[in-house]
Each structure stands twice: as C-alpha cells, then as structure tokens.
Scaffold this motif. Structure first.
Motif, PDB file in Angstrom:
ATOM      1  N   GLU A 134       2.979  -2.197  -0.065  1.00 53.15           N
ATOM      2  CA  GLU A 134       1.956  -1.605   0.785  1.00 53.15           C
ATOM      3  C   GLU A 134       0.573  -2.225   0.564  1.00 53.15           C
ATOM      4  O   GLU A 134      -0.332  -1.982   1.355  1.00 53.15           O
ATOM      5  CB  GLU A 134       1.862  -0.101   0.514  1.00 53.15           C
ATOM      6  CG  GLU A 134       3.148   0.657   0.759  1.00 53.15           C
ATOM      7  CD  GLU A 134       3.179   1.291   2.137  1.00 53.15           C
ATOM      8  OE1 GLU A 134       2.119   1.371   2.758  1.00 53.15           O
ATOM      9  OE2 GLU A 134       4.266   1.683   2.570  1.00 53.15           O
ATOM     10  N   ILE A 135       0.421  -2.988  -0.523  1.00 54.44           N
ATOM     11  CA  ILE A 135      -0.904  -3.537  -0.860  1.00 54.44           C
ATOM     12  C   ILE A 135      -1.427  -4.413   0.269  1.00 54.44           C
ATOM     13  O   ILE A 135      -0.693  -5.253   0.794  1.00 54.44           O
ATOM     14  CB  ILE A 135      -0.826  -4.327  -2.183  1.00 54.44           C
ATOM     15  CG1 ILE A 135      -0.676  -3.347  -3.333  1.00 54.44           C
ATOM     16  CG2 ILE A 135      -2.067  -5.179  -2.381  1.00 54.44           C
ATOM     17  CD1 ILE A 135      -0.483  -3.986  -4.657  1.00 54.44           C
ATOM     18  N   ILE A 136      -2.679  -4.176   0.684  1.00 58.79           N
ATOM     19  CA  ILE A 136      -3.212  -4.925   1.820  1.00 58.79           C
ATOM     20  C   ILE A 136      -4.164  -6.028   1.393  1.00 58.79           C
ATOM     21  O   ILE A 136      -4.563  -6.826   2.206  1.00 58.79           O
ATOM     22  CB  ILE A 136      -3.915  -3.978   2.826  1.00 58.79           C
ATOM     23  CG1 ILE A 136      -4.799  -2.990   2.098  1.00 58.79           C
ATOM     24  CG2 ILE A 136      -2.905  -3.280   3.692  1.00 58.79           C
ATOM     25  CD1 ILE A 136      -5.475  -2.015   3.002  1.00 58.79           C
ATOM     26  N   THR A 137      -4.524  -6.095   0.110  1.00 61.50           N
ATOM     27  CA  THR A 137      -5.401  -7.170  -0.357  1.00 61.50           C
ATOM     28  C   THR A 137      -4.674  -8.510  -0.244  1.00 61.50           C
ATOM     29  O   THR A 137      -3.504  -8.603  -0.577  1.00 61.50           O
ATOM     30  CB  THR A 137      -5.791  -6.934  -1.819  1.00 61.50           C
ATOM     31  OG1 THR A 137      -6.301  -5.636  -1.941  1.00 61.50           O
ATOM     32  CG2 THR A 137      -6.834  -7.925  -2.255  1.00 61.50           C
ATOM     33  N   GLN A 144      -4.879 -12.691  -1.271  1.00 62.02           N
ATOM     34  CA  GLN A 144      -5.524 -13.618  -2.209  1.00 62.02           C
ATOM     35  C   GLN A 144      -5.990 -14.808  -1.423  1.00 62.02           C
ATOM     36  O   GLN A 144      -5.229 -15.725  -1.171  1.00 62.02           O
ATOM     37  CB  GLN A 144      -4.508 -13.996  -3.277  1.00 62.02           C
ATOM     38  CG  GLN A 144      -4.127 -12.804  -4.097  1.00 62.02           C
ATOM     39  CD  GLN A 144      -4.430 -13.030  -5.529  1.00 62.02           C
ATOM     40  OE1 GLN A 144      -3.628 -13.580  -6.252  1.00 62.02           O
ATOM     41  NE2 GLN A 144      -5.615 -12.648  -5.946  1.00 62.02           N
ATOM     42  N   TYR A 145      -7.283 -14.827  -1.061  1.00 61.32           N
ATOM     43  CA  TYR A 145      -7.725 -15.728  -0.009  1.00 61.32           C
ATOM     44  C   TYR A 145      -7.531 -17.228  -0.250  1.00 61.32           C
ATOM     45  O   TYR A 145      -6.759 -17.821   0.488  1.00 61.32           O
ATOM     46  CB  TYR A 145      -9.144 -15.405   0.424  1.00 61.32           C
ATOM     47  CG  TYR A 145      -9.795 -16.530   1.169  1.00 61.32           C
ATOM     48  CD1 TYR A 145      -9.181 -17.056   2.304  1.00 61.32           C
ATOM     49  CD2 TYR A 145     -10.958 -17.101   0.724  1.00 61.32           C
ATOM     50  CE1 TYR A 145      -9.731 -18.110   2.973  1.00 61.32           C
ATOM     51  CE2 TYR A 145     -11.511 -18.148   1.394  1.00 61.32           C
ATOM     52  CZ  TYR A 145     -10.897 -18.660   2.524  1.00 61.32           C
ATOM     53  OH  TYR A 145     -11.444 -19.698   3.173  1.00 61.32           O
ATOM     54  N   GLU A 187      -5.755 -18.952  -2.073  1.00 60.14           N
ATOM     55  CA  GLU A 187      -4.364 -19.343  -2.305  1.00 60.14           C
ATOM     56  C   GLU A 187      -3.543 -19.281  -1.017  1.00 60.14           C
ATOM     57  O   GLU A 187      -2.647 -20.079  -0.817  1.00 60.14           O
ATOM     58  CB  GLU A 187      -3.713 -18.435  -3.356  1.00 60.14           C
ATOM     59  CG  GLU A 187      -4.158 -18.688  -4.792  1.00 60.14           C
ATOM     60  CD  GLU A 187      -5.368 -17.874  -5.166  1.00 60.14           C
ATOM     61  OE1 GLU A 187      -6.083 -17.400  -4.259  1.00 60.14           O
ATOM     62  OE2 GLU A 187      -5.602 -17.717  -6.376  1.00 60.14           O
ATOM     63  N   LEU A 209      -4.190   0.646  -2.923  1.00 58.96           N
ATOM     64  CA  LEU A 209      -3.619  -0.469  -2.162  1.00 58.96           C
ATOM     65  C   LEU A 209      -4.420  -1.759  -2.331  1.00 58.96           C
ATOM     66  O   LEU A 209      -4.580  -2.528  -1.408  1.00 58.96           O
ATOM     67  CB  LEU A 209      -3.508  -0.128  -0.672  1.00 58.96           C
ATOM     68  CG  LEU A 209      -2.637   1.073  -0.347  1.00 58.96           C
ATOM     69  CD1 LEU A 209      -2.614   1.308   1.140  1.00 58.96           C
ATOM     70  CD2 LEU A 209      -1.237   0.887  -0.853  1.00 58.96           C
ATOM     71  N   ARG A 210      -4.936  -1.970  -3.544  1.00 60.14           N
ATOM     72  CA  ARG A 210      -5.620  -3.222  -3.843  1.00 60.14           C
ATOM     73  C   ARG A 210      -4.845  -3.922  -4.943  1.00 60.14           C
ATOM     74  O   ARG A 210      -3.846  -3.408  -5.434  1.00 60.14           O
ATOM     75  CB  ARG A 210      -7.048  -2.947  -4.327  1.00 60.14           C
ATOM     76  CG  ARG A 210      -7.933  -2.284  -3.310  1.00 60.14           C
ATOM     77  CD  ARG A 210      -9.352  -2.144  -3.813  1.00 60.14           C
ATOM     78  NE  ARG A 210      -9.493  -1.136  -4.843  1.00 60.14           N
ATOM     79  CZ  ARG A 210      -9.793  -1.373  -6.100  1.00 60.14           C
ATOM     80  NH1 ARG A 210      -9.971  -2.613  -6.518  1.00 60.14           N
ATOM     81  NH2 ARG A 210      -9.923  -0.393  -6.973  1.00 60.14           N
ATOM     82  N   LEU A 211      -5.346  -5.105  -5.331  1.00 61.89           N
ATOM     83  CA  LEU A 211      -4.683  -5.835  -6.407  1.00 61.89           C
ATOM     84  C   LEU A 211      -5.430  -5.717  -7.728  1.00 61.89           C
ATOM     85  O   LEU A 211      -4.857  -5.913  -8.780  1.00 61.89           O
ATOM     86  CB  LEU A 211      -4.555  -7.314  -6.037  1.00 61.89           C
ATOM     87  CG  LEU A 211      -3.471  -7.659  -5.025  1.00 61.89           C
ATOM     88  CD1 LEU A 211      -3.658  -9.070  -4.554  1.00 61.89           C
ATOM     89  CD2 LEU A 211      -2.103  -7.509  -5.642  1.00 61.89           C
ATOM     90  N   ARG A 241      -8.226 -12.880 -11.229  1.00 60.61           N
ATOM     91  CA  ARG A 241      -8.647 -14.272 -11.373  1.00 60.61           C
ATOM     92  C   ARG A 241      -8.688 -14.750 -12.819  1.00 60.61           C
ATOM     93  O   ARG A 241      -8.299 -15.868 -13.100  1.00 60.61           O
ATOM     94  CB  ARG A 241     -10.036 -14.452 -10.763  1.00 60.61           C
ATOM     95  CG  ARG A 241     -10.099 -14.096  -9.315  1.00 60.61           C
ATOM     96  CD  ARG A 241      -9.475 -15.162  -8.480  1.00 60.61           C
ATOM     97  NE  ARG A 241      -9.442 -14.749  -7.091  1.00 60.61           N
ATOM     98  CZ  ARG A 241      -8.580 -15.194  -6.207  1.00 60.61           C
ATOM     99  NH1 ARG A 241      -7.669 -16.062  -6.562  1.00 60.61           N
ATOM    100  NH2 ARG A 241      -8.612 -14.778  -4.969  1.00 60.61           N
TER     101      ARG A 241
END
Lengths: 160, 389
Positions: A34-37, A39-40, A42, B91-93, B97
């Motif tokens: 469900e995660i919407i983030t 990783q730009y 990449e 709902l984030r990561l 980094r």
C-alpha cells in the motif's frame, strides 16, 4: 442504574472505536504494498507522471517539422505574468502581398506558474503541457526557451 | 507413594503448582545463555586481582559504562524503529538514503546533534536550565538499573524492585517542570504544567494496574515476580482482571512517557515543542533520549509483570513443551517481549489523535482510575478464592 449502564456503554463504545482505528493502521503496517512513496532518482526509468500533471509548456511538432502555431498572440495576451512573447516576421509573397508568420515563440519557464491559460486560449491547439519536471539548470537564461524548432513551419490550413 | 497419594487427593492443585525445575537440563543446554555464571566469574576475578574496595569501584564503573553504551544504542535503535514504524503506518518508506534502508540515519542525526551549539537563553534561570536535562537522564538511569534483562543479568535486585522503578521513573517529571520553568518561555511553562498534571494523574492508575498483579505474585522483588511466572505468564494465569490491568497499564504508561496520543506536554502544533523548546544540541538530545528510554522502561515493566520478563513461554507442567521453550535464550525472550510492547506503544502513537487537557484528565479520573480500582477489588476476590491458575 441507568447511569451505570450508560457508563459501561460509553467505555465499550470507546474501546470499539479505538480498536477500529488500530485495525486501519495495522492493516497498512502489515501490507507494505500500500506504500505510496516512490524512490525518485532510482525509479527514473519507470516513472510515469499522471496525465493532468503540468510540467512545462511545449509545442508539439510532427515528423515533417510542422507545428500548429500561426502566431496569433492569443497565448501572449492570455498569459497573466508575461512569460510568453511571440516574435513574428513578414514574408513577402509572390503576388506582392505581405504575410505575417511566426518567427519565434519565446517561453520563459522561470516566470511561468503553469496555470494552463495559454493552452486554453490557443485557437489552434498548438500548445500543450508536458509531464517533464526536471527543470534544474545552472542559469536562468537556460529557462528561456524557443518553442518552435528551427526551420519549422506552420501546418497547412492553419495560417491566418 | 506419597506423591501418588497427593495426586489422588488434589490433582488440580498439583497440576498448576510450581513444578521443581530441572537444573540438570539447563546445564545440559550449555549454549542457553545464563549470565549468572559470567557475572559471577567477572566478580570473582575482579576481587582476586584488586582489594575489595577497588574491586567494587571497578564493578560500578563497568556497570555504568555498560548502561551508558546500552542507553546510546537503545536510543539510536528506538529512534530508527520509531521513524520506520511511523512511516509504515502512514504509507511512507521513512529514512532510506543513509546506509542500507536508512540504518545509519540515526547515527548521522546523533552526530549532528552533538555538533550543535548548546544555547542558553538570556533570561533563563541558568542553573536550573542546565540541571534539568541531567535529572531526566539520571531518573531513567536509576530505573534501568533495577530491570532484569536476562537470567542472571540484573544490576540490582532490590526487595522493592517494582516500587523502586515506579518511584524513580516519576522523578522525570521534576526535570520537565524545571525545564519548563527555567526556560522563561510561556510555551515551555504551559507544557511543563500540563505534563505535571498528566503524570501525577496517570501514576495512580499505572500503580493500581501493577498492584493488581502484585496481589498474585505476593512480592515486589522483580526476580521473584519473574520466578512466580514459571508455570505461565500472569496475563494468562490471571485471565480477565490481568488483561484489564494490562490495558490500563499500557494507557497509563503511554501517558507517563508523554507520548502520543497523550503528548500534550510537547504538542508541536500548539506549544512548538513544549518544555524543551529552548533546548538545543546535547541538552535536547538528553530529553530526546530520555523519552525513548522511558518508553523502554515502561515496556520492560509491562513485559516483566504481565509477560514473565525473561521467562520463556511455559504452560502449566507440560514439561516437554516447557523445555522446548527453554531452548530459546532468556535475552531473546525479554527483548522480544519488550520490542512487541514498544511496537504497541508506537501503534497507539501513530493511530490516535491527541487528547485535549480536559479530555485527558477526564479519561484518567472518570474512567481509568475507577475501572482500575474495581479491577483491583475483583483481582483481590479472585486471589482470595483461588480462581487463578
């Protein structure tokens, strides 16, 4: 007695609603899909912006290097902050008449607020919003763009 | 013959009685970490090398260093865990980094905090302002000292262990009040006074919830509380009242550590940062660290009292199953339980909205305290009738 039962009902209702909240977040925690983030940098290869995203104004050209802009300056008038300037030139026709055609469609991205007014104002649908968003440059001058390509002509049937 | 007769007379009494533990079995399982031999060896070798006074001083220094390292590691790990867990709930990561999956992020943040200038505001009460961060860290230090981490890994086994921990961990509120007062800042003062009202209120139901289990254990000593759970954890053996007590303890414990949904003391949206608004650098790091260590302490007490501390999962006298469970080292049991409870607290924090101060006090004085008092009576009755396992 009524008050006591009210009290107990209150507590039960409170516990029920709290458990409801916990179950929602718990579902999210145990379902990482469900995660919407994103990783730009990449995912640059697969990244696709959504259709209505406004990155910058572009002028599409076809394979014969023709665009749809006849230099009518509607977009220049419609632009609220003057980021578009149309430079036109006069062509001398064989029958001795002068004809005004577009020379340069100058678009200053650093002034543009991406309001879409120019695209709406264009009578010939010459302008479009692209989904390109990586605009970082080393100088402001690089943000002033000429939208019509060199040697391009207006499509037939669209001249003024 | 006698045992057989006993079985005939009182089978159900025998079933749940403390079965004699098999010491031979534990010796056989050499790799099952028992820290008492290790600590005993260190103690003996220190006393053989040095004079008694020097040896005990060396022991104190060693234990202090161990706890300092433990604190630093705990802070780093818990901050990382908090950020990751929070991110996954939203709902984030989270941090991705620095290092693999952002594991080095907290180290980088810590170094940044250490390099910052510790400011003192011009009109602050300088002495109290600088004293407050140390009191908060000392309070959590003292509480951690009495927690049994594993079999034989226990700095001080006080007779009144649980009482000591609850008493000492509430010293933290003094530092919060000091920090709020000495900052000479209205936000800090409001935060501190809210925090004082909150901790004083919630201490009652937390204490009552712990007392509910202490009726059954019959002792305040943490090692004995753990030993009494050899045949099963109190949350199972004490059934309904124990579960109610656990829920109340979790709510009160979350409130005592000033964590959301009870974080009105530092409510970012109204008080900027509450009592630690004026702190920066290492002094802020102390408050930050203490918040996470207090969360660990509350979870460790909950794990010890309700879930048997380092005691493996035992069911009555199913000897085979119990021995199977003993193969898992006691450290793993303790930290596993603690991390589960810490996760529960993070789950609360990132799910529930913040309570207003009047709602907060209503919850304590009109709901939690009466319920825990009734529950306390209920448990006393159950204990009297012997209706627990």
């Amino acid at each position: 007695m009524n008050e006591v039962s009210e009290y107990i009902k209150d507590v039960a209702k409170g516990v029920k609603t709290l458990l409801g909240g916990l179950s929602v977040t718990g579902y999210y925690f145990f379902h990482p899909k469900e995660i919407i983030t994103q990783q730009y940098p990449e995912n640059r290869g697969t990244l696709k912006m959504f259709d209505r995203f406004r990155g910058e104004v572009i002028m599409p050209h076809n394979e014969k290097n023709e665009h749809r802009c006849n230099g009518c300056s509607s977009c220049e008038l419609a632009c609220p902050n003057g980021s578009i300037r149309i430079v036109s030139k006069h062509l001398l026709l064989e029958n001795g008449k002068k004809k005004k055609i577009i020379d340069q469609h100058i678009y200053n991205l650093s002034l543009c607020t991406l309001c879409n007014a120019c695209v709406k104002a264009c009578p010939t649908d010459a302008l479009k919003m692209s989904q390109e968003f990586e605009h970082a440059t080393f100088g402001r001058v690089e943000l002033i763009k000429v939208l019509n390509k060199t040697g391009s002509v207006v499509m037939e049937g669209l001249e003024e | 013959m006698e045992t057989l007769q006993l079985f005939k007379i009182l089978p159900e009494k025998i079933y749940f009685q403390n079965i004699p533990y098999l010491p031979g079995f534990r010796k056989m399982v050499g790799w099952n970490l028992d820290f008492s031999t290790l600590t005993r060896n260190i103690h003996d070798s220190l006393f053989s090398f040095f004079s008694p006074g020097l040896a005990s001083a060396a022991e104190m220094v060693i234990i202090g260093l161990c706890f300092l390292t433990f604190f630093a590691l705990l802070g780093l790990i818990l901050v990382y865990a908090e950020r990751k867990v929070c991110a996954f709930f939203q709902l984030r990561l989270g941090p991705m980094r620095v290092g693999f999956w952002g594991t080095a992020q907290t180290f980088a943040d810590f170094i940044k905090l250490l390099l910052k200038e510790p400011l003192t505001t011009k009109n602050a009460d300088k002495f109290l302002f600088n004293l407050a961060p140390f009191i908060v860290i000392v309070a959590s230090f003292m509480a951690v000292a009495a927690i049994p981490f594993a079999k034989g890994l226990h700095a001080v086994d006080l007779d009144i262990g649980i009482f000591f921990i609850t008493a000492v961990s509430s010293i933290g509120v003094v530092s919060i009040l000091l920090a709020g007062w000495s900052s000479n800042n209205k936000y800090s003062l409001i935060g501190a006074i809210r925090s004082g009202a909150q901790i004083l209120s919630y201490e009652i139901s937390a204490g009552l919830a712990l007392l509910t289990i202490i009726i059954l254990t019959g002792s305040l000593q943490l090692s004995e509380i753990i030993e009494s759970q050899r045949t099963g954890w109190w949350i199972f053996k004490g059934h309904i009242p124990a579960i109610i007590a656990f829920v109340i303890y979790m709510i009160a414990g979350t409130a005592e550590t000033n964590r959301g949904p009870f974080d009105i003391a530092e409510a970012e949206s109204e008080l900027t940062a509450g009592f630690h608004t004026e702190y920066s650098g290492i002094k802020f790091a102390f408050f930050f660290l203490a918040e996470f260590v207090n969360m660990f302490i509350v979870s460790a007490i909950a794990a010890t009292v309700f879930f048997g501390g380092w005691m493996p999962f035992h069911i009555g006298n199913f000897t085979f199953f119990n021995h199977l469970m003993d193969f898992i080292p006691s450290v793993v049991w303790f930290f596993g339980k603690v991390s589960l409870i810490v996760f529960l607290m993070m789950w609360f924090r990132w799910t529930f909205p913040r309570l207003r101060i009047d709602q907060l006090l209503t919850l304590e004085w009109k709901y939690l305290m009466p319920i825990s008092l009734v529950n306390f009576l209920f448990m006393a009755f159950i204990s009297l009738e012997g209706w627990y396992f």
